[in-house]
Design a protein around this motif. Sequence first.
Motif, PDB file in Angstrom:
ATOM      1  N   ALA A 182      46.130  25.126  79.223  1.00  0.00           N
ATOM      2  CA  ALA A 182      46.537  26.749  80.451  1.00  0.00           C
ATOM      3  C   ALA A 182      47.634  27.193  79.158  1.00  0.00           C
ATOM      4  N   LEU A 184      50.040  30.149  78.584  1.00  0.00           N
ATOM      5  CA  LEU A 184      49.723  31.523  79.459  1.00  0.00           C
ATOM      6  C   LEU A 184      48.461  32.240  78.091  1.00  0.00           C
ATOM      7  N   GLU A 185      48.458  32.368  76.647  1.00  0.00           N
ATOM      8  CA  GLU A 185      47.830  33.445  76.140  1.00  0.00           C
ATOM      9  C   GLU A 185      46.418  33.132  75.403  1.00  0.00           C
ATOM     10  N   PRO A 186      45.374  33.339  76.067  1.00  0.00           N
ATOM     11  CA  PRO A 186      44.104  32.851  75.682  1.00  0.00           C
ATOM     12  C   PRO A 186      43.920  32.687  74.569  1.00  0.00           C
ATOM     13  N   LEU A 263      38.735  35.147  74.382  1.00  0.00           N
ATOM     14  CA  LEU A 263      38.561  33.967  75.762  1.00  0.00           C
ATOM     15  C   LEU A 263      39.132  35.166  76.804  1.00  0.00           C
ATOM     16  N   THR A 264      38.583  34.464  77.703  1.00  0.00           N
ATOM     17  CA  THR A 264      38.766  34.452  79.383  1.00  0.00           C
ATOM     18  C   THR A 264      39.297  33.584  79.863  1.00  0.00           C
ATOM     19  N   ARG A 265      40.614  33.966  80.669  1.00  0.00           N
ATOM     20  CA  ARG A 265      41.080  32.561  81.407  1.00  0.00           C
ATOM     21  C   ARG A 265      39.655  31.206  81.643  1.00  0.00           C
TER      22      ARG A 265
ATOM     23  N   ARG B  43      48.138  40.265  78.436  1.00  0.00           N
ATOM     24  CA  ARG B  43      46.617  39.316  79.603  1.00  0.00           C
ATOM     25  C   ARG B  43      46.865  38.016  79.786  1.00  0.00           C
ATOM     26  N   TYR B 106      55.601  34.703  75.464  1.00  0.00           N
ATOM     27  CA  TYR B 106      53.935  35.019  75.831  1.00  0.00           C
ATOM     28  C   TYR B 106      54.312  35.493  77.505  1.00  0.00           C
ATOM     29  N   ARG B 140      54.483  28.594  81.336  1.00  0.00           N
ATOM     30  CA  ARG B 140      53.752  27.251  80.774  1.00  0.00           C
ATOM     31  C   ARG B 140      54.874  26.694  80.555  1.00  0.00           C
TER      32      ARG B 140
END
Lengths: 312, 165
Positions: A182, A184-186, A263-265, B43, B106, B140
């Motif tokens: 996980a 934070l950046e997809p 990609l989305t989360r 995002r 980030y 994270r």
Amino acid sequence: MPTNQPSIIGKSAPRLRLPEALTGEAKFVADIKLPGMLHGKILRSPYAHARIAAIDAGAAARLPGVHAVVTPNDAPHGRVAPDMPILDTEVRFVGDEVAAVAADDEETAQGALGLIEVEYQPLPFVTDARFALEQGAPPVHAGGNLVGGKPLTLARGDVDDGFAQADRIFEETFTTPAHSPASLEPRVAIATWEADRLTVWKVSRGVHMDQRALAMALEIPSETVRVICPHMGAGYGGKDETRLAVLAAVLAQRARRPVKIELTREEEIVAGRTRHATVTTVKVGVKNDGAITAIHATTIMLSPTYSTTGTL
Amino acid sequence: MTASSKATITLTVNHQAHRLEVEHPWTLLHVLRDLLDLTGTKRGCDRAECGACTVLLDGVPVYACQMLALQVGGRAVVTIEGLGDVQHLDPLQQAFLDNDGAQCGYCTPGFVLSAKALLDQNPDPTELEIRRALSGNLCRCNAYGRIIESVKAAAQLLSEAQPRP
């Protein structure tokens, strides 16, 4: 006497590239826009294991704003990893890639995914590594479920002798679950072609590993592939895969325009790489004073479905 | 998307006024990143969990992914680009640099803006107040300790720059 004092030693150096992260000037892959860039979306398997009996992406390809589609029927035949085709007619986990679309914007690409008709034949599946090693377990890949074909054994010293010398022996089994790193950046990749030369921006801990995988998958010389990882929003191991970039490259080649896939989360959690779930049985021999005389441990690790970074 | 689902809004971003044609489902995050090219706002989750898209809306930290563009018409937004640049760091950014208050970077713009909202309201916060103010932002990489130290140092820097009566 030296005329110059050391300029570095004993001094605290400012963190490289931190100032631009603090001001928002740092360009992460998702922040890069190329002229004419299209946006890609991926259709994912709703089944843990299935054969794709038929797939029809004709309506998706005809949707206004769609510029390229790739399915298992027309994907190039190279492999991203020895056990991973670019796209396959067999899907092996919920979220496995089925097809991809590039369009003028994400909404159009997402809409096009809904027009792809897929006929799945669900197959038996196994999700626990212990059951995966039992006789008759459904094979994830041809050739059996033990990656590499045999256990990896590491030994040092005479373990039997150590247990013989122990006053007491303890044995326990421990489990750890799979988890998503996980970051934070997809995950995100951008691909663009200039004649037969490919440039990819992607999140990566190993751009040369990605370069090799892209060259192998697309069956082009590796010197025609350039992979750039600018700032990266961490990875923790979860970003060591190249299929996303390969799909962007195939779409970009077909559309003759740059393609970005973000990609989305939800995709990160469902279809991203995870830390291996483990089942470990440890047997420890000790003297009454607590001195350890021997350790024997067996770990079953639930490896990723595809060995994109080797057999572990 | 039909023409009727579009609207025109005015929006002040980093003290600059914009007149924008937006579609009804567009978020403030989409407007900032894709229309105004302010990509310092990140995002991370699109669901109000990570805080990477934190911006200040009339001085209050909000998740840009959770605000529709239509909701922010006529209001003032500050993004990370509204603070300093690398040649002229804001004291808050300087404190993060001096205290190594980031790892991958980030989440950093979001943390800096949440910290700015706190210090603008409360120039001398306790550690608990700092932790509460940053509780909507995830790191994270787990740089929280350095981030909290950075905010404490920023409060110190700001109080030296502007001694209170």
